[in-house]
Enzyme design. Structure first.
Site, PDB file in Angstrom:
ATOM      1  N   LYS A  30       0.944  -1.336   0.153  1.00 21.81           N
ATOM      2  CA  LYS A  30       0.191  -0.008  -0.089  1.00 21.81           C
ATOM      3  C   LYS A  30       0.999   1.103  -0.021  1.00 21.81           C
ATOM      4  CE  LYS A  30      -3.934  -1.933   0.180  1.00 21.81           C
ATOM      5  NZ  LYS A  30      -5.170  -1.906  -0.960  1.00 21.81           N
ATOM      6  N   ASP A  57      -0.405  -0.322  -4.780  1.00 20.24           N
ATOM      7  CA  ASP A  57      -1.761   0.087  -4.784  1.00 20.24           C
ATOM      8  C   ASP A  57      -1.707   1.396  -3.753  1.00 20.24           C
ATOM      9  OD1 ASP A  57      -4.345   0.345  -4.697  1.00 20.24           O
ATOM     10  OD2 ASP A  57      -4.819  -1.279  -3.472  1.00 20.24           O
ATOM     11  N   GLU A  65      -1.685   0.125  -8.896  1.00 23.72           N
ATOM     12  CA  GLU A  65      -3.119   0.012  -8.593  1.00 23.72           C
ATOM     13  C   GLU A  65      -3.842   1.449  -8.351  1.00 23.72           C
ATOM     14  OE1 GLU A  65      -4.210  -3.472  -6.849  1.00 23.72           O
ATOM     15  OE2 GLU A  65      -5.984  -2.982  -5.967  1.00 23.72           O
ATOM     16  N   ASP A  95      -8.861  -0.226  -9.733  1.00 24.16           N
ATOM     17  CA  ASP A  95      -9.923  -0.837  -8.607  1.00 24.16           C
ATOM     18  C   ASP A  95     -10.886  -0.044  -8.367  1.00 24.16           C
ATOM     19  OD1 ASP A  95     -10.579  -2.080  -6.418  1.00 24.16           O
ATOM     20  OD2 ASP A  95      -9.066  -1.922  -5.139  1.00 24.16           O
ATOM     21  N   LYS A 142     -13.616  -7.138  -7.676  1.00 23.62           N
ATOM     22  CA  LYS A 142     -14.022  -7.516  -6.475  1.00 23.62           C
ATOM     23  C   LYS A 142     -15.545  -7.773  -6.327  1.00 23.62           C
ATOM     24  CE  LYS A 142     -10.436  -4.678  -3.984  1.00 23.62           C
ATOM     25  NZ  LYS A 142     -10.479  -3.580  -3.458  1.00 23.62           N
TER      26      LYS A 142
HETATM   27 MG   LIG Z   1      -6.986  -1.676  -4.457  1.00 23.54          MG
END
Ligand SMILES: [Mg+2]
Length: 369
Positions: free
Chosen positions: A162, A190, A216, A241, A265
């Site tokens: 992250k 991400d 991402e 995303d 997702k």
């Molecule tokens: Mg993500």
């Protein structure tokens, strides 16, 4: 056969630690589970794992919406998936997490009635699946490195970091992890929308020497034009995303040539039905998908893993939420390999194979014929 009973309840499981990202901190699963029972005694399980900062819904809104869905579905044929899911989608344009839970339970039930594991019901056969493991935003490079080391020591071949700190503060974290990892480990970053456009350009240009698989959601979810400009300015793979919920978004993103990879997702798409369409659109455009998660237990992750098994174009896996659970309320379904980090096992049980320990479910509400 008709739907004769629907049970809903909440599932709350604390995490072993907090996962910090630019859009919020995940420290527990606060989910909603759904059990759809048919008149011949078969049943399917589904799970919602809402994250309001991204999905716009919550455990409370999911719980209330689930009651509405239940009233509309009771007495209807559970195997008419296309029609049932269209009816759910007609009831709300929002609440993707709970639409996902009902979709997942209907697919589980349908595959059980067909006496097939869900991947087979979707037309697939077993293939090797390996997930990455994610490191949240840490205060110091030493903290990032300690977590990365434990992941590599467990045998993972892929890690997601992250990022999205201000300025160029992410770079020393990523650089240190690449140096520790050596050349063969896959690294993804991400940003969760944490960078603005100029910061994203500077970071991606600086990070590309560290051989990053993809970037991402580097900038705001709504900024499709910015994603396209970023992709062209950096010549690096960009993954959507938060910009991607359902198949309509997939079409718009790829028509705009805005991204290189789509992160499916089930909690954004509203479940498997739309996720299949996202993957088909991506495949038609020569684009690979990844499949990710929010705070799902092994129930929601099992459905995602079955979908990925059945669609090899879903190439990258980020199905790691259950690693963070303090306790495991699920039996059956997806299992993480204990010796090879990230390797996922699915058995040949019918449906997605996962069910929830009913003692772990709170606020149980049910509706029967
Ligand atoms: Mg993500």
């Amino acid at each position: 056969m008709v739907i004769s009973k629907i049970e809903i309840g909440t599932l709350n499981v604390p995490f072993t630690g907090a996962l910090k990202t630019p859009v919020g901190i995940l420290s527990a699963a606060n989910n909603v589970v759904v059990k759809i029972v048919s008149s011949d005694g078969e049943y399917g399980w589904g799970e919602a794992s809402p994250m309001a900062q991204i999905t716009g819904d919550s455990q409370q809104s999911n719980y209330e919406m689930a009651k509405l869905f239940a009233k509309h579905l009771l007495g209807k044929n559970p195997l008419a998936l296309d029609t049932r899911i269209a009816e759910i989608n007609y009831l709300t344009v929002g609440d993707p997490s709970i639409r996902c839970a009902f979709d997942m339970a209907l697919y589980d039930l349908a595959a059980k009635v067909a006496k097939m594991p869900l991947y087979q019901y979707l037309g697939g056969e077993p293939r090797e699946l390996r997930t990455n493991l994610t490191v949240g935003i840490q205060d110091t490079v030493e903290e990032t490195l300690a977590l990365a080391k434990s992941i590599f020591d467990s045998g993972f071949n892929a890690i997601k970091l992250k990022v999205g700190r201000s300025g160029l503060q992410d770079i020393p974290h990523v650089k240190a992890v690449r140096e520790l990892a050596g050349p063969d480990i896959s690294i993804k970053v991400d940003s969760n929308q944490g960078w603005d456009y100029p910061t994203a350009v500077k970071n991606i240009v600086a990070l590309c020497e560290f051989n990053i698989d993809y970037y991402e959601q580097p900038i705001a979810a709504w900024d499709y034009d910015g994603l396209k400009r970023l992709r062209n300015a950096t010549n690096q793979p960009i993954c959507a995303d938060e910009s991607l919920f359902n198949h309509k978004d997939a079409f718009k993103l790829l028509k705009a040539e805005a991204v290189d990879i789509l992160n499916i997702k089930l909690g954004k798409s509203g479940g498997i039905h739309s996720a299949l369409k996202i993957n088909s659109i991506a495949e038609s455009a020569g684009v690979k998908c990844m499949i990710g998660c929010f705070g799902e237990s092994r129930l929601g992750l099992s459905a995602a893993a079955h979908l990925a098994t059945a669609r090899p174009n879903i190439h990258y896996l980020d199905l790691d939420s259950a690693f963070h659970f303090k306790s495991d309320p699920v039996s059956g379904g997806l299992q993480y390999d204990k010796s090879i980090g990230g390797l996922i096992h699915l058995n040949a049980d019918y449906g997605h194979g996962a069910s929830v320990d009913e003692k772990a479910i709170e606020q149980v509400w049910s509706l029967s014929l």
